[in-house]
Motif scaffolding. Structure first.
Motif, PDB file in Angstrom:
ATOM      1  N   ALA A  99     -94.281-126.995  45.415  1.00  0.00           N
ATOM      2  CA  ALA A  99     -93.780-126.695  46.543  1.00  0.00           C
ATOM      3  C   ALA A  99     -93.717-125.498  46.538  1.00  0.00           C
ATOM      4  O   ALA A  99     -93.000-125.168  45.750  1.00  0.00           O
ATOM      5  CB  ALA A  99     -92.273-127.823  47.187  1.00  0.00           C
ATOM      6  N   VAL A 100     -93.478-124.778  47.554  1.00  0.00           N
ATOM      7  CA  VAL A 100     -93.429-122.653  47.619  1.00  0.00           C
ATOM      8  C   VAL A 100     -91.829-123.284  48.309  1.00  0.00           C
ATOM      9  O   VAL A 100     -91.161-123.699  49.169  1.00  0.00           O
ATOM     10  CB  VAL A 100     -93.866-122.058  48.097  1.00  0.00           C
ATOM     11  N   ILE A 101     -90.778-122.187  47.673  1.00  0.00           N
ATOM     12  CA  ILE A 101     -89.490-121.964  49.260  1.00  0.00           C
ATOM     13  C   ILE A 101     -89.275-120.535  48.452  1.00  0.00           C
ATOM     14  O   ILE A 101     -90.213-119.842  48.845  1.00  0.00           O
ATOM     15  CB  ILE A 101     -88.649-122.599  47.628  1.00  0.00           C
ATOM     16  N   GLU A 133     -99.012-121.880  63.228  1.00  0.00           N
ATOM     17  CA  GLU A 133    -100.248-122.798  63.387  1.00  0.00           C
ATOM     18  C   GLU A 133    -100.052-124.129  62.091  1.00  0.00           C
ATOM     19  O   GLU A 133    -100.201-124.360  61.830  1.00  0.00           O
ATOM     20  CB  GLU A 133    -101.429-121.933  63.198  1.00  0.00           C
ATOM     21  N   TYR A 134    -100.168-122.651  60.827  1.00  0.00           N
ATOM     22  CA  TYR A 134     -99.814-123.637  59.664  1.00  0.00           C
ATOM     23  C   TYR A 134     -98.853-124.488  59.589  1.00  0.00           C
ATOM     24  O   TYR A 134     -98.444-126.261  59.372  1.00  0.00           O
ATOM     25  CB  TYR A 134    -100.748-123.429  58.771  1.00  0.00           C
ATOM     26  N   GLU A 135     -97.449-123.794  59.111  1.00  0.00           N
ATOM     27  CA  GLU A 135     -96.144-124.559  58.719  1.00  0.00           C
ATOM     28  C   GLU A 135     -96.250-125.359  60.071  1.00  0.00           C
ATOM     29  O   GLU A 135     -95.600-126.020  58.992  1.00  0.00           O
ATOM     30  CB  GLU A 135     -95.810-123.278  58.402  1.00  0.00           C
ATOM     31  N   PHE A 181     -97.713-125.874  54.047  1.00  0.00           N
ATOM     32  CA  PHE A 181     -97.889-124.576  53.233  1.00  0.00           C
ATOM     33  C   PHE A 181     -98.321-123.800  54.538  1.00  0.00           C
ATOM     34  O   PHE A 181     -99.098-123.724  55.206  1.00  0.00           O
ATOM     35  CB  PHE A 181     -98.907-125.097  52.170  1.00  0.00           C
ATOM     36  N   ASP A 182     -98.450-121.857  53.634  1.00  0.00           N
ATOM     37  CA  ASP A 182     -98.962-121.302  54.560  1.00  0.00           C
ATOM     38  C   ASP A 182     -99.962-121.340  54.270  1.00  0.00           C
ATOM     39  O   ASP A 182    -100.429-121.534  53.453  1.00  0.00           O
ATOM     40  CB  ASP A 182     -97.983-119.912  54.201  1.00  0.00           C
ATOM     41  N   SER A 183    -100.839-120.622  55.510  1.00  0.00           N
ATOM     42  CA  SER A 183    -102.484-119.965  54.686  1.00  0.00           C
ATOM     43  C   SER A 183    -102.774-119.042  53.916  1.00  0.00           C
ATOM     44  O   SER A 183    -103.581-118.186  53.430  1.00  0.00           O
ATOM     45  CB  SER A 183    -102.581-120.018  55.940  1.00  0.00           C
ATOM     46  N   PRO A 207     -97.072-117.285  49.358  1.00  0.00           N
ATOM     47  CA  PRO A 207     -96.723-118.475  48.309  1.00  0.00           C
ATOM     48  C   PRO A 207     -95.243-118.126  47.807  1.00  0.00           C
ATOM     49  O   PRO A 207     -94.915-118.778  47.488  1.00  0.00           O
ATOM     50  CB  PRO A 207     -97.277-117.804  46.779  1.00  0.00           C
ATOM     51  N   TYR A 208     -94.303-117.987  49.091  1.00  0.00           N
ATOM     52  CA  TYR A 208     -92.947-118.282  49.105  1.00  0.00           C
ATOM     53  C   TYR A 208     -92.773-118.300  50.493  1.00  0.00           C
ATOM     54  O   TYR A 208     -93.843-118.615  51.353  1.00  0.00           O
ATOM     55  CB  TYR A 208     -92.379-116.810  48.390  1.00  0.00           C
ATOM     56  N   THR A 209     -91.351-118.883  50.928  1.00  0.00           N
ATOM     57  CA  THR A 209     -91.295-118.921  52.362  1.00  0.00           C
ATOM     58  C   THR A 209     -90.285-117.864  52.886  1.00  0.00           C
ATOM     59  O   THR A 209     -89.583-116.955  52.057  1.00  0.00           O
ATOM     60  CB  THR A 209     -90.324-120.105  53.190  1.00  0.00           C
ATOM     61  N   ASN A 210     -89.173-117.565  53.781  1.00  0.00           N
ATOM     62  CA  ASN A 210     -88.048-117.711  54.321  1.00  0.00           C
ATOM     63  C   ASN A 210     -86.846-117.954  53.905  1.00  0.00           C
ATOM     64  O   ASN A 210     -85.806-117.585  53.895  1.00  0.00           O
ATOM     65  CB  ASN A 210     -88.005-117.121  55.860  1.00  0.00           C
ATOM     66  N   GLY A 211     -86.608-118.985  53.500  1.00  0.00           N
ATOM     67  CA  GLY A 211     -85.896-119.869  53.080  1.00  0.00           C
ATOM     68  C   GLY A 211     -86.054-121.501  53.143  1.00  0.00           C
ATOM     69  O   GLY A 211     -85.683-122.580  52.338  1.00  0.00           O
TER      70      GLY A 211
END
Length: 257
Positions: A98-100, A186-188, A214-216, A219-223
């Protein structure tokens, strides 16, 4: 006469062959469908590792969704879902990379709206929701529409719910700057599981924490915590309303592969 019999036999064999080919082609669509199923989607139920069984939360919980970060300053993690069977044995039913948060992790008490970190803490499932239609579920799932928003840091004393899934048709004065329009991601947001971060509605602390797809691009998120869409679908199908979500570093959890 022999030639005539031979010709008849040849015709009969050709007809059998054509029937066989026809049956084979009739099966092709199913075989083609099977061929597009990703092998990585196959999640086998196995005994949960010992470190999961030793977690304090495992004593009372019946299901655990564990997010084990690679480190406080890392944006990668290891996510797994564990369920206690009728005999009291813990079974691992999902595991995935996963990515965080872009800036890693932070303690829940230190989290702020713009820190881009994943909060460390123990949480509960609030609502499975997504743009995609329901894939089947154990906890009620809501399919989003174009009018669906997840509210941001609205006034806790106002008329608009704080950190909730709502329709803008109900709340025309919704602050779109602090709220999330699910259809924009759309993806997330194909499938999401929200958890009760900042249930005290503390201004400036942040909202809209999810386990989602996952985002398109990034390789990370806002939280939030993001996993592959096929795995997120399985999580939606299996997560229960009383699932406990644990987020911490691998070291603190005692986790290992």
């Amino acid at each position: 006469m022999n030639k005539r019999i031979f010709a008849i036999l040849i015709c009969a064999l050709m007809c059998v062959g054509l029937v066989g080919c026809s049956e084979m082609h009739a099966e092709d669509p199913q075989k083609q469908q099977e061929s597009v199923d990703l092998h990585s989607s196959v999640q086998r139920e196995v005994d949960s590792p010992d470190w999961v069984k030793k977690l304090p939360a495992a004593e009372d919980a019946t299901q655990l969704l564990v997010v084990a970060g690679m480190g406080m300053d890392k944006s990668t993690a290891y996510v797994s879902l564990h369920t206690k069977d009728e005999q009291g044995n813990w079974k691992q039913i999902v595991t995935t990379p996963a990515v965080i948060g872009k800036n890693g992790m932070c303690l829940d008490k230190d989290h702020t709206s713009d820190c881009e970190q994943t909060p460390i803490g123990t949480y509960n499932v609030v609502r499975p929701v997504g743009i995609a239609f329901s894939p089947g579920f154990k906890t009620p799932y809501t399919s989003a529409s174009d009018s669906s928003y997840w509210t941001g840091e609205t006034d806790p004393d106002g008329d608009i719910p704080f950190n909730k899934f709502v329709s803008i048709l109900q709340y025309g004065e919704l602050d779109k700057e602090t709220s999330e329009h699910l259809y924009d991601l759309e993806y997330e947001d194909q499938y999401c599981i929200s958890f009760d971060f900042n249930k005290e509605q503390q201004p400036g602390k942040g909202t809209k924490m999810f386990i989602k797809c996952f985002d398109s691009e990034k390789p990370y998120t806002n939280g939030s915590v993001e996993v592959p869409e096929d795995i997120m679908r399985i999580l939606i199908q299996n997560v229960m309303s009383d699932c406990v979500i644990l987020i911490d570093t691998m070291d603190n959890l005692g986790a290992e592969f």
